[in-house]
Design an enzyme around this catalytic site. Sequence first.
Site, mmCIF file in Angstrom:
data_model
loop_
_atom_site.group_PDB
_atom_site.id
_atom_site.type_symbol
_atom_site.label_atom_id
_atom_site.label_comp_id
_atom_site.label_asym_id
_atom_site.label_seq_id
_atom_site.Cartn_x
_atom_site.Cartn_y
_atom_site.Cartn_z
ATOM 1 N N CYS A 172 59.761 62.513 40.353
ATOM 2 C CA CYS A 172 59.294 61.740 41.509
ATOM 3 C C CYS A 172 59.750 62.406 42.800
ATOM 4 C CB CYS A 172 59.738 60.282 41.435
ATOM 5 S SG CYS A 172 61.505 60.026 41.558
ATOM 6 N N ASP A 177 60.776 63.273 31.940
ATOM 7 C CA ASP A 177 60.693 62.706 33.288
ATOM 8 C C ASP A 177 62.048 62.986 33.936
ATOM 9 O OD1 ASP A 177 59.495 61.231 35.397
ATOM 10 O OD2 ASP A 177 60.666 59.482 34.810
ATOM 11 N N ASP A 237 73.389 64.726 26.025
ATOM 12 C CA ASP A 237 72.948 65.641 27.063
ATOM 13 C C ASP A 237 71.554 66.138 26.683
ATOM 14 O OD1 ASP A 237 72.446 67.818 28.721
ATOM 15 O OD2 ASP A 237 74.471 68.621 28.585
ATOM 16 N N ASP A 243 69.529 59.670 26.794
ATOM 17 C CA ASP A 243 70.004 59.699 28.170
ATOM 18 C C ASP A 243 71.487 60.028 28.169
ATOM 19 O OD1 ASP A 243 68.577 58.790 30.923
ATOM 20 O OD2 ASP A 243 70.752 58.504 31.058
#
Length: 408
Positions: free
Chosen positions: A343, A281, A181, A153
């Site tokens: 999402c 994700d 990154d 992350d």
Amino acid sequence: MEEMDRAQGSVPEPGEEQQDAPLPLPPAFLEFLCENGLDPALYSTAATIPRYIRLKPGMESQIAEIEGELKCVLEKVSWLPGFYAIPPEVLIAGSKAYQQGKIYGIDAASGAAILALDVRPGDHVLDLCAAPGAKLCMLADMLGSTGSLTGVDVAKHRLSACRTMLQKYSLGDRTRLFVADGTLFSILPVNSNLRRMEGSIGLEENGGTFSEWTSRRSWKDRQKAKKLNATGSQHLLASSEPELIYYGKHSGLVGLCKADVLCPAVDDEACTSGYDKVLVDAECTHDGSIKHIQKFEFWGWKTLDRRVLDAERTDNLLQLQLHLLTNGFRLLKTGGSLVYSTCSMTIAQNENVVQQFLSTQPSADLQKIDLSDSWPCRSGGIPKTLRFDPVTSQTSGLFVAKFSKLPT
């Protein structure tokens, strides 16, 4: 995508969301929904969507006790092993079951995306956008005592929350965490052929090998942290090297030369030595997460304009999503599987990104997710892709696409 911070600069663990309330949508967000062909009525379903929790494997015998603590029935999710639905107003963060690591909050749609990866014993798995950690915990549970898990992350404070979760749930033994990154990350799984320095003490100052991880930081690391705090920087600079902030005892690093382990992949090395499974994700506008959009009532709707609706940011986000997907696929072993999810409910961040990706990657094969035959979801705008939404699925909105890597 897992839900983001409760407030700017803070990272909740799953279960800390506030109680649902009716959601008045501001004109700018309504315009965003209209431009993307999305029905504002989806956001009136907040009070009817269950909260989902995942039970740590082995805790099934304690369900009655957990129900007593939460003062509600845990309703088994028939299509998703280990998941239970509870009323949306029930908060889990104050319960002993949560504090003792027996349960954690994760939306059922996110759980389905992870299940679509079909993680097998011995797999080397990469989670390229790992924070805030519920996905990482589920992946670690699925791996068990075999294989390895790498979490990446760009935000160190959010990845530190992942580390805390892994330790809380005793799931970090085969995991390593890199602040990096995700569009540039190039470190492959640990290769068993790497030179292992048996008996070395592993101090950075005297030889560059890994000893067992400790939470104690060196003076150099403490000074670096002070500098970052002073400047208010929470994200890694694009030019920075990946920073390893955690590795488990059986992650394969102990005794290895740091220079070997941290060496970036070259050419097509990943095709033979890459990850078996990759989860991307990706960062998105989060418009499919009703609970996330609700938080802007607390943060302020102007924050929504800046963090979600700003046109320049959205354009940059589309490029980021494509670059994350492309780099995740580059790190995938031939024959391996990658799942891309967001999402967001917009076509631009999902089907359009997939189409752009497929047009430049001849070795990428879009796969049907066989398990989805029993899932409460619908087909996406591209065959073999899936969409979860509050009405169809009784979950947050989520788009899922699965790819395999063909020989070239």
